[in-house]
Design a protein around this motif. Structure first.
Motif, PDB file in Angstrom:
ATOM      1  N   ALA A  16       1.053  -1.266   0.175  1.00  0.00           N
ATOM      2  CA  ALA A  16      -0.164   0.110  -0.056  1.00  0.00           C
ATOM      3  C   ALA A  16       0.951   1.213   0.102  1.00  0.00           C
ATOM      4  O   ALA A  16       0.488   2.236  -0.775  1.00  0.00           O
ATOM      5  N   PHE A  17       1.960   1.217   0.520  1.00  0.00           N
ATOM      6  CA  PHE A  17       2.998   2.278   0.973  1.00  0.00           C
ATOM      7  C   PHE A  17       3.639   2.694  -0.578  1.00  0.00           C
ATOM      8  O   PHE A  17       3.449   3.704  -1.001  1.00  0.00           O
ATOM      9  N   LEU A  18       4.177   1.545  -0.995  1.00  0.00           N
ATOM     10  CA  LEU A  18       4.574   1.727  -2.475  1.00  0.00           C
ATOM     11  C   LEU A  18       3.533   2.182  -3.508  1.00  0.00           C
ATOM     12  O   LEU A  18       3.960   3.248  -4.372  1.00  0.00           O
ATOM     13  N   VAL A  23       1.590   7.053  -6.263  1.00  0.00           N
ATOM     14  CA  VAL A  23       0.631   8.533  -6.579  1.00  0.00           C
ATOM     15  C   VAL A  23       1.226   9.630  -6.519  1.00  0.00           C
ATOM     16  O   VAL A  23       1.045  10.577  -7.150  1.00  0.00           O
ATOM     17  N   VAL A  24       2.037   9.764  -5.302  1.00  0.00           N
ATOM     18  CA  VAL A  24       2.360  11.108  -5.082  1.00  0.00           C
ATOM     19  C   VAL A  24       3.571  11.462  -6.470  1.00  0.00           C
ATOM     20  O   VAL A  24       3.516  12.463  -6.724  1.00  0.00           O
ATOM     21  N   PHE A  57       3.898  14.258   2.605  1.00  0.00           N
ATOM     22  CA  PHE A  57       3.432  14.731   3.913  1.00  0.00           C
ATOM     23  C   PHE A  57       1.976  15.054   3.679  1.00  0.00           C
ATOM     24  O   PHE A  57       1.103  14.704   4.401  1.00  0.00           O
ATOM     25  N   THR A  58       1.645  16.065   2.837  1.00  0.00           N
ATOM     26  CA  THR A  58       0.286  16.554   2.699  1.00  0.00           C
ATOM     27  C   THR A  58      -0.768  15.422   2.283  1.00  0.00           C
ATOM     28  O   THR A  58      -1.824  15.247   2.867  1.00  0.00           O
ATOM     29  N   TYR A  59      -0.490  14.463   1.452  1.00  0.00           N
ATOM     30  CA  TYR A  59      -1.366  13.484   0.942  1.00  0.00           C
ATOM     31  C   TYR A  59      -1.508  12.455   1.980  1.00  0.00           C
ATOM     32  O   TYR A  59      -2.702  12.252   2.198  1.00  0.00           O
ATOM     33  N   HIS A  60      -0.563  12.026   2.704  1.00  0.00           N
ATOM     34  CA  HIS A  60      -0.961  10.936   3.705  1.00  0.00           C
ATOM     35  C   HIS A  60      -1.366  11.693   4.928  1.00  0.00           C
ATOM     36  O   HIS A  60      -2.638  11.280   5.395  1.00  0.00           O
ATOM     37  N   THR A  70      -5.623   5.965   2.724  1.00  0.00           N
ATOM     38  CA  THR A  70      -5.212   6.759   1.485  1.00  0.00           C
ATOM     39  C   THR A  70      -5.426   5.833   0.212  1.00  0.00           C
ATOM     40  O   THR A  70      -6.205   4.697   0.527  1.00  0.00           O
ATOM     41  N   LEU A  71      -5.091   6.389  -0.901  1.00  0.00           N
ATOM     42  CA  LEU A  71      -5.648   5.290  -2.063  1.00  0.00           C
ATOM     43  C   LEU A  71      -4.907   3.999  -2.181  1.00  0.00           C
ATOM     44  O   LEU A  71      -5.424   2.883  -2.415  1.00  0.00           O
ATOM     45  N   GLY A  72      -3.411   3.760  -1.495  1.00  0.00           N
ATOM     46  CA  GLY A  72      -3.122   2.767  -1.526  1.00  0.00           C
ATOM     47  C   GLY A  72      -3.275   1.621  -0.390  1.00  0.00           C
ATOM     48  O   GLY A  72      -3.666   0.343  -0.506  1.00  0.00           O
ATOM     49  N   LYS A  73      -3.593   2.467   0.779  1.00  0.00           N
ATOM     50  CA  LYS A  73      -4.385   1.733   1.920  1.00  0.00           C
ATOM     51  C   LYS A  73      -5.811   1.235   1.606  1.00  0.00           C
ATOM     52  O   LYS A  73      -5.985  -0.164   1.663  1.00  0.00           O
ATOM     53  N   ARG A  74      -6.550   1.994   0.854  1.00  0.00           N
ATOM     54  CA  ARG A  74      -7.764   1.442   0.350  1.00  0.00           C
ATOM     55  C   ARG A  74      -7.664   0.284  -0.460  1.00  0.00           C
ATOM     56  O   ARG A  74      -8.555  -0.531  -0.480  1.00  0.00           O
TER      57      ARG A  74
END
Length: 141
Positions: A16-18, A23-24, A57-60, A70-74
């Motif tokens: 998910a982090f990757l 995305v960023v 930072f802002t995204y997370h 986040t999109l990855g976590k989702r």
């Protein structure tokens, strides 16, 4: 909630982090490339790196605070909650994500060592932010 939620497994959390990093990267580098900026030029490395750090930072921070994910976590059915399973608050999200600067040292070696040493699914940002990444389908939802 009376029961402490269980932490999400390491591999889906890493995947998910990757995905979030991609995305960023697209959000920052894509518009720069379209605008004609040579994103590979040595002179642009530092400003682009700083832009990536700020955007990450802002995204997370915002997505985890506002939506718990986040999109990855989702995509991997994960979410971030407070230690007690309650929704993530502003301060918890801020601290958790500000400490990415330390957790990310050595290509995320600091976070990985802390995660495995502690054994409770928490990197430094989670410990000090009093947060936990969990499966979204658990009772922590």
């Amino acid at each position: 909630m009376s029961e402490t939620p269980s932490p999400a497994p390491f591999l889906p959390r890493t995947a998910a982090f990757l995905c979030d990093q991609v995305v960023v990267l697209v959000l920052v580098v894509g518009p720069l490339a379209v605008a004609g900026v040579d994103v590979l030029a040595p002179a642009n490395r530092t400003p682009i790196f700083l832009a990536l750090m700020g955007a990450a930072f802002t995204y997370h921070f915002l997505l985890e605070w506002l939506f718990g994910t986040t999109l990855g976590k989702r995509g991997f059915d994960l979410r971030v909650v407070a230690d007690d399973g309650q929704p993530l608050g502003l301060w918890g999200s801020f601290v958790r994500n500000a400490l990415r600067l330390i957790d990310g040292l050595g290509y995320w070696t600091v976070a990985t060592v802390i995660l495995f040493y502690r054994g409770d699914g928490k990197r430094l940002g989670d410990v000090l932010g009093r947060t936990l990444v969990v499966r979204a389908t658990t009772d922590a939802r």
